[in-house]
Scaffold this motif. Sequence first.
Motif, PDB file in Angstrom:
ATOM      1  N   ASN A 127      95.089  70.425  29.195  1.00  0.00           N
ATOM      2  CA  ASN A 127      94.031  70.831  28.264  1.00  0.00           C
ATOM      3  C   ASN A 127      94.373  72.120  27.529  1.00  0.00           C
ATOM      4  N   GLU A 128      94.564  73.202  28.282  1.00  0.00           N
ATOM      5  CA  GLU A 128      94.788  74.490  27.636  1.00  0.00           C
ATOM      6  C   GLU A 128      95.434  75.487  28.576  1.00  0.00           C
ATOM      7  N   VAL A 129      96.055  76.486  27.954  1.00  0.00           N
ATOM      8  CA  VAL A 129      96.494  77.707  28.623  1.00  0.00           C
ATOM      9  C   VAL A 129      95.587  78.821  28.117  1.00  0.00           C
ATOM     10  N   SER A 130      94.999  79.575  29.036  1.00  0.00           N
ATOM     11  CA  SER A 130      94.089  80.642  28.625  1.00  0.00           C
ATOM     12  C   SER A 130      94.467  81.947  29.290  1.00  0.00           C
ATOM     13  N   LEU A 131      94.289  83.049  28.565  1.00  0.00           N
ATOM     14  CA  LEU A 131      94.436  84.395  29.098  1.00  0.00           C
ATOM     15  C   LEU A 131      93.050  85.024  29.123  1.00  0.00           C
ATOM     16  N   LEU A 132      92.726  85.669  30.249  1.00  0.00           N
ATOM     17  CA  LEU A 132      91.385  86.200  30.438  1.00  0.00           C
ATOM     18  C   LEU A 132      91.458  87.601  31.037  1.00  0.00           C
ATOM     19  N   ARG A 133      90.612  88.501  30.558  1.00  0.00           N
ATOM     20  CA  ARG A 133      90.559  89.845  31.131  1.00  0.00           C
ATOM     21  C   ARG A 133      90.070  89.769  32.574  1.00  0.00           C
ATOM     22  N   GLU A 134      90.598  90.649  33.427  1.00  0.00           N
ATOM     23  CA  GLU A 134      90.240  90.638  34.839  1.00  0.00           C
ATOM     24  C   GLU A 134      89.142  91.653  35.178  1.00  0.00           C
ATOM     25  N   THR A 135      88.908  92.634  34.318  1.00  0.00           N
ATOM     26  CA  THR A 135      87.947  93.690  34.606  1.00  0.00           C
ATOM     27  C   THR A 135      86.976  93.833  33.444  1.00  0.00           C
ATOM     28  N   ARG A 136      86.162  94.898  33.483  1.00  0.00           N
ATOM     29  CA  ARG A 136      85.222  95.152  32.382  1.00  0.00           C
ATOM     30  C   ARG A 136      85.945  95.552  31.111  1.00  0.00           C
ATOM     31  N   GLN A 137      87.183  96.056  31.253  1.00  0.00           N
ATOM     32  CA  GLN A 137      87.948  96.466  30.075  1.00  0.00           C
ATOM     33  C   GLN A 137      88.381  95.237  29.275  1.00  0.00           C
ATOM     34  N   THR A 138      88.254  95.314  27.956  1.00  0.00           N
ATOM     35  CA  THR A 138      88.757  94.235  27.118  1.00  0.00           C
ATOM     36  C   THR A 138      90.276  94.143  27.237  1.00  0.00           C
ATOM     37  N   ALA A 139      90.796  92.962  26.964  1.00  0.00           N
ATOM     38  CA  ALA A 139      92.239  92.776  26.947  1.00  0.00           C
ATOM     39  C   ALA A 139      92.798  93.206  25.598  1.00  0.00           C
ATOM     40  N   LYS A 140      94.019  93.728  25.612  1.00  0.00           N
ATOM     41  CA  LYS A 140      94.759  93.998  24.384  1.00  0.00           C
ATOM     42  C   LYS A 140      96.039  93.177  24.424  1.00  0.00           C
ATOM     43  N   LEU A 141      96.197  92.334  23.412  1.00  0.00           N
ATOM     44  CA  LEU A 141      97.308  91.391  23.397  1.00  0.00           C
ATOM     45  C   LEU A 141      98.090  91.495  22.102  1.00  0.00           C
ATOM     46  N   GLU A 142      99.391  91.271  22.208  1.00  0.00           N
ATOM     47  CA  GLU A 142     100.248  91.101  21.036  1.00  0.00           C
ATOM     48  C   GLU A 142     100.578  89.622  20.935  1.00  0.00           C
TER      49      GLU A 142
END
Length: 256
Positions: free
Chosen positions: A115-130
């Motif tokens: 179906n999909e590959v997903s990246l998800l933040r682990e904490t309250r902090q937003t994720a920053k991605l390149e």
Amino acid sequence: MTTRLALLASPTPQARAAEETLRARYDWAGVEDADLIVALGGDGFLLQVLHMLLERRNTVPVFGMNLGTVGFLMNEWRMDELDRRLGRAKPFRVSPLTMTATTMDGEVRVLPAINEVSLLRETRQTAKLEVSLNDRVVMPELVCDGILAATPAGSTAYNLSANGPILPMGSGMLALTPISPFRPRRWRGAILPDKARITLRVLEPDKRPVSAVADQREVRDVAQVDVAVDRVRDLTLLFDPEHALDDRITMEQFAG
């Protein structure tokens, strides 16, 4: 029936009862000897069966019958004329994704995703991605709760819930969809050719840890995730002609 059939059922009472009925009515082979698998359950159970086939490097077709909740990838449950239905069934090839996840400790995990590959933040902090495509950086910084890459078969699942596009089967496309993007706020994702190689690098991973999920299998504290279509291991789903997957996906675009 001349085709050797295997029967698999989810552990729910409804699926087990249907399994008992079918086992009494038809002859069945083991999964290792089967030319075709009949799966009883919901979409989640069908994904489990497909992942089992990927692990065993077995590409026999699967005909699912819905005894779950949604059953988007399943056919209607009926016990009669199974041989006739299988003879008329329309095949659809599904190319899974391969997720290569590198953790902050340098461990490399390679997992398939249907179906999909997903990246998800682990904490309250937003994720920053390149975000990079084919080794070219196309988005130097995406601030978000996460991001996912979905196949056409998975485009009506998590991807649709995240406001991603519905992709017709056979479109040769992937959906790259942000999850609650904060910056750039107006970016709603992209539709990519399925030949694209997607690289997602985690910025500030110590401060903003991110996990990667291939369908239901999670790798925590990733530093980089590479996603590409697996060109070697195609899967085949079978559908009744009146309930073909491409028609379901088309009609889903008109659902309220």
